[in-house]
Design an enzyme around this catalytic site. Structure first.
Site, mmCIF file in Angstrom:
data_model
loop_
_atom_site.group_PDB
_atom_site.id
_atom_site.type_symbol
_atom_site.label_atom_id
_atom_site.label_comp_id
_atom_site.label_asym_id
_atom_site.label_seq_id
_atom_site.Cartn_x
_atom_site.Cartn_y
_atom_site.Cartn_z
ATOM 1 N N LYS A 84 6.860 -2.688 -0.296
ATOM 2 C CA LYS A 84 5.857 -3.619 0.210
ATOM 3 C C LYS A 84 4.779 -2.901 0.991
ATOM 4 C CE LYS A 84 4.781 -7.739 2.633
ATOM 5 N NZ LYS A 84 5.297 -8.969 3.201
ATOM 6 N N HIS B 14 0.731 -7.459 0.472
ATOM 7 C CA HIS B 14 0.179 -8.535 1.292
ATOM 8 C C HIS B 14 -1.316 -8.244 1.286
ATOM 9 C CE1 HIS B 14 0.098 -11.193 5.026
ATOM 10 N NE2 HIS B 14 -1.146 -10.817 4.827
ATOM 11 N N ASP C 74 8.079 -17.345 1.391
ATOM 12 C CA ASP C 74 7.636 -16.591 2.574
ATOM 13 C C ASP C 74 8.269 -17.200 3.833
ATOM 14 O OD1 ASP C 74 6.477 -14.758 4.223
ATOM 15 O OD2 ASP C 74 4.412 -15.402 3.898
HETATM 16 O O1 DOR Z 1 2.706 -15.714 8.094
HETATM 17 C C1 DOR Z 1 3.287 -14.654 7.919
HETATM 18 N N1 DOR Z 1 4.449 -14.379 8.547
HETATM 19 N N2 DOR Z 1 2.758 -13.735 7.105
HETATM 20 C C2 DOR Z 1 3.239 -12.490 7.033
HETATM 21 O O2 DOR Z 1 2.647 -11.682 6.371
HETATM 22 C C3 DOR Z 1 4.426 -12.100 7.794
HETATM 23 C C4 DOR Z 1 5.238 -13.261 8.170
HETATM 24 C C5 DOR Z 1 6.228 -12.913 9.259
HETATM 25 O O3 DOR Z 1 7.011 -11.989 9.054
HETATM 26 O O4 DOR Z 1 6.244 -13.577 10.290
HETATM 27 ZN ZN ZN Z 2 6.017 -12.636 4.078
#
Ligand code: DOR
Ligand code: ZN
Length: 437
Positions: free
Chosen positions: A144, A176, A303
């Protein structure tokens, strides 16, 4: 644990057709399906009125644990997975400590074996100087790259570093995709704004598009497999529709970007709607649905990124980005089936099969003889409200709290073991690391 389970009169969603009959599971595998089976089984279940789909696979979750276990851990996170109908999850590397070495990976593997209730896999995070080591890792779904900053400190935005990775790895690269320079300029510009709706202005559509363009260019140049995480903007979908190369580039979309949009989501949820990349407008959501339907976007990933309520109620600039998603993704989608917006075949494709194709996961994603007995059994008639206090995730909240949805998982079977059944979790059951080789 049962050596064999016979599920009677269950509706099964196969790849292209739906049939009702008896399903026999033995030693962790699907062994037989017919309209009437008389096999002896340790456990016989009534499946009448219920529907079996291939166990859902979420290739983008943040299970946290270790030093971030106040937000989530392997046990709570995979309880949430089981309750949400997910039989396999792939965990992201922006943990504390970050998963950026073989040592850190080994630590995760050891802990997960003892605490994960569903099957799992672990990504490694790319840094400026760990590629040689990461290339030696066995059985990982991919590397990643955080092209834009987010939770954790794995930012990697220098062109030369990105080039180095695309040039010198044969692992699947996941990005990302948000341009850090644009994010920083906009952060300065909107520094005094306190309302969370500014989040979509800071992390603009241009920021996403620019990073996606950069990653796609590198993937094509070095002919490397690229997977683009959480697409949010209409412009990005349009770009990918033209530029995505089949077999080389894949992309995913998250429920929060499909089902929530500004300004309503920001007004109602405040920082609980703060995620990276951000929730945008209705126009974007509609374009994402279109992209999913016509295959520009390959599948759905949650996510799942829990943060505590205490962190989320801080001021906009202080509150972390991310929301949980494992327990709501499938009900949200089943509700769409019930309202005629998509089909059960779409659910199979978007929540299991295209993940299996993208990551080369063997023996999963389909209900077939000899395949792993990873199954999600749903009741399409059950109507229920998403309720914060009933969630398994440690963070204890959902952006969809209060929403009535029809179509819920009632049983989750992992490697032939019932891990979730009508509200109960059987946490003596443990998952296994997915074998990707
Ligand atoms: O909203 C998010 N939360 N985007 C990310 O890229 C990481 C994730 C997190 O790990 O909290
Ligand atoms: Zn994520």
């Amino acid at each position: 644990m049962y050596e064999s389970i016979l599920i009677k009169d269950i509706e099964i969603i196969f790849e292209r057709d739906t049939q009702i009959g008896d399903l026999y599971l033995q030693n962790g595998q699907v062994k037989a399906f017919d309209w009437h089976l008389n096999f002896p089984a340790e456990l016989v279940l009534k499946g009448k009125g219920l529907t079996a789909i291939p166990g859902c696979i979420d290739t983008h979750v943040h299970l946290r644990d270790f030093d971030l276990k106040d937000k989530e851990d392997f046990n709570f996170g995979t309880r949430a997975a089981a309750a949400g109908g997910f039989t396999t999850v792939f965990d992201m590397p922006n943990t504390q400590p970050p998963t950026i070495s073989l040592d850190a990976l080994a630590q995760k593997r050891q802990k997960a074996a003892a605490h994960c209730l569903v099957n799992y896999g672990f990504y490694l995070g790319a840094t400026k100087n760990n590629l040689t080591e990461l290339n030696k890792a066995q059985n990982i779904p991919g590397l990643k790259i955080f092209m834009g900053s987010s939770t954790g400190n794995l930012l990697l935005d220098q062109e030369s570093d990105l080039q180095n990775i695309f040039k010198n790895t044969d692992k699947l690269i996941l990005v990302h995709a948000e341009d850090e320079q644009i994010i920083m300029e906009n952060t300065r510009k909107y520094m005094c704004e306190q309302d969370v709706s500014v989040h979509a202005k800071i992390r603009s559509r241009e920021a996403e598009l620019k990073a996606v363009q950069k990653a796609v260019k590198l993937a094509k140049l070095y002919h490397k497999r690229l997977h683009i995480l959480h697409i949010t903007a209409a412009e990005t979908v349009a770009f990918l529709r033209k530029e995505k190369v089949a077999g080389l580039i894949t992309a995913e979309v998250c429920p929060q970007h499909l089902f929530l949009h500004g300004p309503e989501a920001y007004e109602k949820l405040g920082n609980f709607a703060k995620v990276n990349p951000p929730i945008r407008d209705q126009r974007d959501s509609m374009t994402l649905w279109q992209g999913l339907k016509d295959g520009v976007l390959d599948f759905i990933a949650t996510d799942h990124a829990p943060h505590t309520i205490e962190e989320k109620i801080k001021s906009y600039h202080e509150a972390p980005s991310g929301m949980p998603g494992l327990e709501t993704a499938l009900p949200l989608m089943l509700n769409m089936v019930n309202t005629g917006k998509c089909s059960m075949y779409d659910i199979n494709k978007w929540l299991s099969q295209n993940q299996v194709k993208t990551f080369g996961i063997p023996n999963k994603g389909y209900i077939r003889r000899g395949y792993d007995a990873d199954l999600t059994i749903v009741d399409m008639k059950t109507k229920r409200k998403v309720t914060n206090r009933k969630l398994q995730t440690k963070c204890g909240w959902s952006a969809f709290d209060g929403m009535t949805l029809q179509g819920w998982p009632v049983m989750t079977i992992v490697n032939g073991n019932i891990v979730y059944r009508e509200g109960d979790i059987f946490d003596q059951i443990k998952g296994q690391e997915v074998n990707l080789t």
